[in-house]
Design an enzyme around this catalytic site. Structure first.
Site, mmCIF file in Angstrom:
data_model
loop_
_atom_site.group_PDB
_atom_site.id
_atom_site.type_symbol
_atom_site.label_atom_id
_atom_site.label_comp_id
_atom_site.label_asym_id
_atom_site.label_seq_id
_atom_site.Cartn_x
_atom_site.Cartn_y
_atom_site.Cartn_z
ATOM 1 C CG ASN A 83 -2.296 0.570 0.894
ATOM 2 O OD1 ASN A 83 -2.379 1.627 0.257
ATOM 3 N ND2 ASN A 83 -3.359 -0.087 1.328
ATOM 4 C CG HIS A 113 23.015 5.610 11.002
ATOM 5 N ND1 HIS A 113 23.686 6.172 9.942
ATOM 6 C CD2 HIS A 113 21.704 5.569 10.640
ATOM 7 C CE1 HIS A 113 22.827 6.477 8.982
ATOM 8 N NE2 HIS A 113 21.623 6.118 9.380
ATOM 9 N N GLY A 140 -0.371 -1.978 8.715
ATOM 10 C CA GLY A 140 0.047 -0.602 8.480
ATOM 11 C C GLY A 140 0.977 -0.068 9.559
ATOM 12 C CB ALA A 158 -1.466 -2.063 12.475
#
Length: 225
Positions: A83, A113, A140, A158
């Protein structure tokens, strides 16, 4: 070793290296072109994806906007759907299996990092690969960190942040993401779905009861004088 070779080997490398910088610019231009394509021009989208990612299977759908660092480290299996606002920082290999569904606003970040500020400030970083199995649904707003493997037949809830490996056949949620429920293996579920339902034996047909012969009645006739 070149900075790119260091990157691919998982060692500290300079992300500001000219070769890597130019390759990122090339990928960003292709992403910008992809995101500007008309929503119904699927063929043009596919042509751009073929120029951008290393390998993809059949039925690839990535809703714009889509962003990646290099593209050539991304491998996508069959039946892939992502999506809007997918971000893939593919400084290392990022691989998706078959039948992977990704919700909006998800990120897969191979880039890492250093903890030491002096190294970080020099533009040094390193990258760890990410692998996502087959039959995976990622909800999501999920973030997947470098070095993580997600198994087959997995649902990621999600908003989860995946910092460690997730085994196959489970639902996993949270920050850090962890399994909360075991699922039946996808192969077994598919086999059960394809197996025809066993027919219950039909009840034996009842034979009609034989007709009863009418009983003969004897009529007595009396003579009346």
């Amino acid at each position: 070793m070149t900075e790119k070779e260091k990157q691919q080997a998982g060692e500290l490398y300079n992300a500001n290296d000219r070769e890597l910088f130019n390759e990122r610019i090339k990928a960003k231009k292709l992403c910008a072109e992809y995101n500007a394509v008309e929503c119904n021009d699927f063929q043009k989208r596919e042509r751009i994806l073929d120029r951008l990612v290393a390998l993809r299977g059949e039925n690839t759908v990535i809703e714009p906007n889509f962003f990646c660092d290099y593209g050539y480290n991304i491998v996508i299996g069959d039946n892939f759907y992502a999506n809007h606002n997918l971000v893939i920082l593919d400084c290392a290999d990022i691989e998706f299996g078959n039948n992977v569904f990704i919700g909006p606003n998800c990120g897969f970040y191979a880039a890492e990092h250093p903890i030491e500020a002096n190294l970080r400030n020099q533009g040094l970083e390193y990258a760890k690969p990410i692998k996502v199995g087959s039959n995976v649904w990622i909800g999501g707003g999920v973030t997947v960190i470098g070095g993580v493997t997600i198994g087959d037949n997995v649902v990621i809830g999600a908003g989860s942040v995946v910092t460690k490996d997730i085994p196959s056949n489970c639902v996993a949620v949270g920050n850090p993401c962890a399994p909360t429920k075991t699922l039946e293996p996808a192969a077994a579920a598919e086999a059960a779905a394809e197996k025809p339902a066993e027919k219950k034996p039909e009840p034996a047909e009842k034979k009609p009861a034989p007709e009863e012969k009418p009983k003969s009645r004897r009529i007595e006739i009396r003579r009346i004088d």
